[in-house]
Enzyme design. Structure first.
Site, mmCIF file in Angstrom:
data_model
loop_
_atom_site.group_PDB
_atom_site.id
_atom_site.type_symbol
_atom_site.label_atom_id
_atom_site.label_comp_id
_atom_site.label_asym_id
_atom_site.label_seq_id
_atom_site.Cartn_x
_atom_site.Cartn_y
_atom_site.Cartn_z
ATOM 1 N N THR A 229 0.827 -1.208 0.000
ATOM 2 C CA THR A 229 0.000 0.000 0.000
ATOM 3 C C THR A 229 0.858 1.253 0.000
ATOM 4 O OG1 THR A 229 -1.859 -1.010 1.119
ATOM 5 C CG2 THR A 229 -1.556 1.335 1.480
ATOM 6 N N ASN B 198 17.618 -1.885 2.574
ATOM 7 C CA ASN B 198 18.193 -0.917 3.504
ATOM 8 C C ASN B 198 19.498 -1.499 4.029
ATOM 9 O OD1 ASN B 198 17.593 -2.617 5.652
ATOM 10 N ND2 ASN B 198 15.829 -1.439 6.353
ATOM 11 N N ASP C 150 9.579 10.492 12.897
ATOM 12 C CA ASP C 150 8.980 9.155 12.730
ATOM 13 C C ASP C 150 9.531 8.584 11.417
ATOM 14 O OD1 ASP C 150 7.434 6.913 12.345
ATOM 15 O OD2 ASP C 150 5.495 7.949 12.461
ATOM 16 N N ASP D 41 9.689 2.930 1.966
ATOM 17 C CA ASP D 41 8.605 2.705 0.994
ATOM 18 C C ASP D 41 8.391 3.959 0.142
ATOM 19 O OD1 ASP D 41 8.333 0.292 2.309
ATOM 20 O OD2 ASP D 41 6.569 0.897 3.453
ATOM 21 N N GLY E 278 3.181 9.116 10.992
ATOM 22 C CA GLY E 278 2.200 8.341 10.243
ATOM 23 C C GLY E 278 2.823 7.615 9.069
HETATM 24 P P1 ADP Z 1 13.930 1.915 5.528
HETATM 25 O O1 ADP Z 1 12.739 2.696 5.995
HETATM 26 O O2 ADP Z 1 13.597 0.916 4.466
HETATM 27 O O3 ADP Z 1 14.794 1.361 6.625
HETATM 28 P P2 ADP Z 1 15.842 4.118 5.230
HETATM 29 O O4 ADP Z 1 15.682 4.384 6.687
HETATM 30 O O5 ADP Z 1 17.208 3.780 4.737
HETATM 31 O O6 ADP Z 1 14.836 2.986 4.721
HETATM 32 O O7 ADP Z 1 15.309 5.433 4.478
HETATM 33 C C1 ADP Z 1 15.103 5.501 3.090
HETATM 34 C C2 ADP Z 1 15.582 6.853 2.577
HETATM 35 O O8 ADP Z 1 14.853 7.924 3.219
HETATM 36 C C3 ADP Z 1 17.058 7.136 2.858
HETATM 37 O O9 ADP Z 1 17.894 6.625 1.826
HETATM 38 C C4 ADP Z 1 17.069 8.666 2.913
HETATM 39 O O10 ADP Z 1 17.136 9.215 1.611
HETATM 40 C C5 ADP Z 1 15.714 9.005 3.520
HETATM 41 N N1 ADP Z 1 15.860 9.129 4.986
HETATM 42 C C6 ADP Z 1 15.576 8.191 5.920
HETATM 43 N N2 ADP Z 1 15.880 8.628 7.180
HETATM 44 C C7 ADP Z 1 16.345 9.884 7.023
HETATM 45 C C8 ADP Z 1 16.815 10.901 7.924
HETATM 46 N N3 ADP Z 1 16.865 10.693 9.249
HETATM 47 N N4 ADP Z 1 17.215 12.075 7.397
HETATM 48 C C9 ADP Z 1 17.170 12.317 6.076
HETATM 49 N N5 ADP Z 1 16.739 11.404 5.170
HETATM 50 C C10 ADP Z 1 16.330 10.206 5.622
#
Ligand code: ADP
Length: 288
Positions: free
Chosen positions: A41, A179, A231, A237, A272
């Site tokens: 989703t 990831n 969050d 996704d 969310g």
């Molecule tokens: P997942 O939710 O699958 O674990 P990630 O946490 O690696 O994936 O997040 C996916 C993407 O979202 C990252 O590659 C980044 O571009 C962005 N992102 C995630 N967390 C952050 C953060 N704290 N600050 C800035 N960008 C973020």
């Protein structure tokens, strides 16, 4: 071009609790909220909000009419979402005062997809379409093989991680999203570095450290946009959906990953999941 997303649809029931219940404990919840969830989703909504064309292939139960209506309202093609006797997938989530959570997943209709229905959806695909999969439905490997035979690109987001599920689709993949933790798990399970998996494009997301793209030209790193996260649910996704929608709209891989990084960063500033996935206009306006 269309993304055919063979993906889960969940009803997330979130209970606020004073603490995570211990074994044998009965605990009253202080609040209850119901959300539309599931990795499938989230990715369908992200693709639609990013300006892409997406057809969701999946199933709900008799209790899931509202979830399908929400997907339709978000701009997702719902023509291949079946209604089955099984209940809609559910996630029972307890969140304590510190934000710590515990989750029970019941796959329900998501793992009861019918072979003929999935194949019928794939048979409607046109040239240049792409099949997207995550690990929350049945028939992943069967759909991936059929899509490859039909000449479609096949993309997999390897979550929730299961080594056997990834290995089953690996020979069919053009693109793989992992990831950091999933990338380590896959390297352990296969004994191969991501660059040696035989997949043309592997994207490893690194949270606040951005992402690495391992493509035909080698490894390219993309920094994240610095933000104060509140969050991190749904960041991956959102990132995957934005990347695929951008490629569908003709952007280059670096431009797609740059846009997806902005979308992921904006997403972690919001509480969310599917309801708050940003629109393309919001991502473009987001200064970071
Ligand atoms: P997942 O939710 O699958 O674990 P990630 O946490 O690696 O994936 O997040 C996916 C993407 O979202 C990252 O590659 C980044 O571009 C962005 N992102 C995630 N967390 C952050 C953060 N704290 N600050 C800035 N960008 C973020």
């Amino acid at each position: 071009m269309t993304v055919l997303n063979l993906g889960s649809i969940n009803i997330d029931i979130v209970f606020a609790v004073p603490h995570i219940p211990a074994p044998g404990e009965t605990l009253s919840s202080t609040g209850r909220e119901v959300f539309l969830g599931g990795k499938g989703t989230n990715m369908s909504v992200a693709i639609a909000r990013a300006g892409g064309t997406v057809r969701h292939i999946g199933a709900v139960g008799p209790d899931g009419g509202w979830t399908v209506e929400r997907l339709r309202a978000a701009g997702v093609d719902i023509g291949f979402i079946a209604e089955l006797e099984e209940v809609t997938g559910q996630a029972l989530i307890a969140v304590d005062a510190d934000g710590e959570n515990t989750i029970i997943l019941y796959p329900g209709a998501n793992r009861a997809l019918r072979h003929d229905a999935v194949m019928a959806a794939l048979a409607e695909a046109g040239p240049g379409d792409r099949l997207l999969l995550q690990n929350e439905t049945n028939l992943q490997a069967e759909a991936a093989r059929e899509a490859k035979a039909l000449g479609l690109a096949v993309t997999y987001a390897a979550a929730p991680f299961d080594a056997d599920a990834v290995k089953a689709v690996l020979p069919t993949l053009d693109m793989l999203f992992l990831n950091r933790v999933e990338a380590e798990q896959l390297t352990q399970a296969t004994g191969q570095a991501p660059a040696d998996l035989g997949v043309r494009d592997v994207v490893i997301t690194l949270g606040a450290d951005g992402c690495d793209w391992i493509g035909p030209g080698g490894v390219q790193h993309f920094d994240a946009v610095p933000v104060e996260p509140v969050d991190t649910t749904g960041a991956g996704d959102t990132f995957t959906g934005y990347t695929l929608a951008a490629l569908e709209r003709g952007l280059s891989m670096p431009a797609a990953l740059e846009l997806a990084g902005r979308a992921g960063a904006l997403m972690v500033t919001r509480h969310g999941t599917s309801d708050v996935i940003p629109t393309l206009d919001e991502v473009r306006a987001f200064a970071g």
